[in-house]
Design a protein around this motif. Structure first.
Motif, short mmCIF file in Angstrom:
data_model
loop_
_atom_site.label_atom_id
_atom_site.label_comp_id
_atom_site.label_asym_id
_atom_site.label_seq_id
_atom_site.Cartn_x
_atom_site.Cartn_y
_atom_site.Cartn_z
N PRO A 280 10.86 3.60 5.44
CA PRO A 280 11.52 4.90 5.30
C PRO A 280 12.98 4.80 4.85
N THR A 281 13.60 3.63 5.08
CA THR A 281 15.00 3.44 4.68
C THR A 281 15.15 3.09 3.19
N HIS A 282 14.04 2.83 2.52
CA HIS A 282 14.09 2.46 1.10
C HIS A 282 14.49 3.68 0.27
N ALA A 283 15.34 3.48 -0.73
CA ALA A 283 15.84 4.58 -1.54
C ALA A 283 14.72 5.32 -2.27
N GLY A 284 13.64 4.62 -2.58
CA GLY A 284 12.54 5.24 -3.30
C GLY A 284 11.37 5.61 -2.43
N TYR A 285 11.59 5.68 -1.12
CA TYR A 285 10.48 5.92 -0.19
C TYR A 285 9.76 7.23 -0.47
N GLU A 286 10.51 8.31 -0.65
CA GLU A 286 9.88 9.61 -0.85
C GLU A 286 9.05 9.64 -2.14
N VAL A 287 9.58 9.05 -3.20
CA VAL A 287 8.83 9.01 -4.46
C VAL A 287 7.58 8.14 -4.29
N SER A 288 7.72 7.02 -3.62
CA SER A 288 6.58 6.13 -3.43
C SER A 288 5.48 6.80 -2.61
N GLN A 289 5.87 7.65 -1.68
CA GLN A 289 4.88 8.37 -0.88
C GLN A 289 4.08 9.35 -1.73
N ARG A 290 4.70 9.85 -2.81
CA ARG A 290 4.01 10.79 -3.69
C ARG A 290 3.09 10.09 -4.68
N GLN A 291 3.52 8.93 -5.19
CA GLN A 291 2.78 8.33 -6.29
C GLN A 291 2.05 7.04 -5.95
N MET A 292 2.22 6.55 -4.73
CA MET A 292 1.52 5.34 -4.30
C MET A 292 0.75 5.62 -3.02
N THR A 293 -0.30 4.85 -2.79
CA THR A 293 -1.07 4.99 -1.56
C THR A 293 -0.75 3.88 -0.56
N GLY A 294 0.31 3.12 -0.83
CA GLY A 294 0.75 2.06 0.07
C GLY A 294 1.98 1.40 -0.52
N GLY A 295 2.66 0.60 0.31
CA GLY A 295 3.89 -0.04 -0.14
C GLY A 295 3.69 -1.27 -0.99
N GLY A 296 2.46 -1.78 -1.03
CA GLY A 296 2.19 -2.99 -1.81
C GLY A 296 2.38 -4.25 -1.01
N ALA A 297 2.15 -5.38 -1.66
CA ALA A 297 2.20 -6.68 -0.99
C ALA A 297 3.39 -7.53 -1.41
N MET A 298 4.33 -6.92 -2.13
CA MET A 298 5.54 -7.62 -2.55
C MET A 298 6.75 -7.05 -1.81
N LEU A 299 7.67 -7.93 -1.44
CA LEU A 299 8.93 -7.48 -0.88
C LEU A 299 10.01 -8.50 -1.23
N SER A 300 11.24 -8.04 -1.20
CA SER A 300 12.38 -8.93 -1.40
C SER A 300 13.33 -8.78 -0.23
N VAL A 301 13.97 -9.86 0.14
CA VAL A 301 14.89 -9.84 1.27
C VAL A 301 16.19 -10.52 0.87
N GLN A 302 17.29 -9.91 1.23
CA GLN A 302 18.60 -10.51 1.02
C GLN A 302 19.12 -11.01 2.37
N VAL A 303 19.25 -12.32 2.48
CA VAL A 303 19.73 -12.91 3.73
C VAL A 303 21.25 -12.86 3.75
#
Length: 374
Positions: A280-303
């Motif tokens: 929910p903290t992702h900047a594109g969360y609301e758009v992704s909720q409209r056009q995707m059925t899940g968050g996917g299996a890729m992520l990036s992390v900045q340590v």
């Protein structure tokens, strides 16, 4: 029918020779004519057509909801072929965060042929419109983007593109047609590196262009596939078709694992930022909720820290393999800035993670021990 059913039944094949449940691999490079010098099955030479390739293309078109699919020897071959369909003087808009090979291909080769391109933040519709020129022919989209997982509003951008008579292409490799259907949202073309989730086992190279409708553009791509010869081998087509059969179950579990990892990493003291559209903290969360059925299996992390800390983390991991590529059943991790080179805009502390089918608890335990003391 639902995607799971489509993936299975359109990747099947009725073998008229032996009634085999698994389709045979047609290795022949040429095909016999009949007594009337006709081609009874429609195949002439395997560069121009092959039963395994036809089966794969039918499955791809069905899954994405398109009328025509053209398979290639790699994702980059598919991308290159699309740009070859354009004319000197045409202008292409690219995302400012995208697979680095796409702008490299344009800059290093197609600019000399007369194409021009510019980058824009495609998550901001006003910036996209401001970047359009009279000669703009294509808006190339990649959502979620590689490697920062920015989410672009496909419906909004395609509506804008139609206003200016611009073609929209979406690289749907990361989301796959199981989580996102760009053609249903107004895009004209979808590109895939079938090497990734569609193949699913890190053992085959391939790419594809899927067109919403048959047109002069799709025919041009087919002609380039045939004459240029960047076609996948019959065995490669067979492998991707096999992978498609299990895409739904793999994608569902890998996305569930990625969601858990993203939630864990977001709360860790050694982590600066997590890029994952299922948060929910992702900047594109609301758009992704409209056009995707899940968050996917890729992520990036900045340590916290820089490249040194990020690379040190990779060394401590035991279950994540340090390797390029993504979409296989195994979890991979990569320091993208090292791969993209000195001109990269990717943060030096960013690690891209392709989440596999290992148990999420084990992956979290591995990350926990690697992050300790970072």
């Amino acid at each position: 029918m639902q995607p799971e059913t489509l993936a299975l039944h359109y990747a099947n094949y009725q073998d008229k020779n032996a009634a085999a449940v698994v389709p045979p691999i047609y290795l022949s490079t040429t095909y016999e004519r009949d007594e009337n010098y006709e081609l009874p099955a429609g195949y002439l030479y395997t560069r121009a057509g092959n039963p395994n390739r036809q089966q794969l293309e039918q499955a791809l078109a069905t899954l994405e909801g398109g009328q025509e699919a053209v398979a290639f020897a790699s994702g980059q071959a598919a991308t290159m072929t699309f740009f070859q369909c354009l004319k000197p003087g045409d202008h292409v808009l690219l995302p400012d965060d995208a697979y680095y090979g796409t702008p490299s291909l344009l800059q290093d080769f197609f600019v000399a042929w007369g194409l021009t391109f510019s980058k824009v933040d495609t998550t901001k519709i006003e910036e996209v419109e401001n970047a359009i020129r009279p000669e703009t022919k294509v808006i190339w989209l990649e959502t979620p983007s590689n490697p920062q997982l920015k989410v672009s509003d496909l419906a909004a951008i395609t509506t804008l593109a139609k206003k200016y008579n611009i073609i929209t292409v979406c690289d749907n490799t990361w989301a796959t047609p199981l989580l996102q259907r760009p053609l249903d949202l107004g895009c004209d073309v979808v590109m895939h590196s079938t090497t990734k989730y569609l193949g699913g086992h890190s053992d085959v190279l391939g790419g594809a262009l899927i067109f919403k409708s048959k047109s002069e553009l799709s025919e041009r791509a087919r002609q380039l596939q045939t004459l240029g010869g960047a076609a996948p081998s019959p065995f490669d087509c067979w492998l991707v078709t096999r992978g498609i059969k299990t895409l739904a179950v793999r994608m569902r579990q890998q996305a569930a694992n990625a969601q858990r990892l993203a939630e864990f990493l977001e709360g860790h003291a050694a982590v600066d930022k997590v890029h994952y559209p299922g948060l929910p903290t992702h900047a594109g969360y609301e758009v992704s909720q409209r056009q995707m059925t899940g968050g996917g299996a890729m992520l990036s992390v900045q340590v916290k820290g820089g490249a040194e800390e990020a690379l040190h983390l990779i060394k401590k991991l035991q279950l994540f393999t340090a390797a390029t590529s993504l979409g296989g059943v195994e979890s991979l991790i990569e320091h993208r800035a090292s791969v993209e080179g000195p001109d990269t805009l990717t943060p030096k502390n960013l690690l891209r993670i392709s989440v596999g089918l290992e148990h999420a608890d084990d992956l979290i335990d591995d990350l926990t021990q690697a992050l300790a003391g970072l």
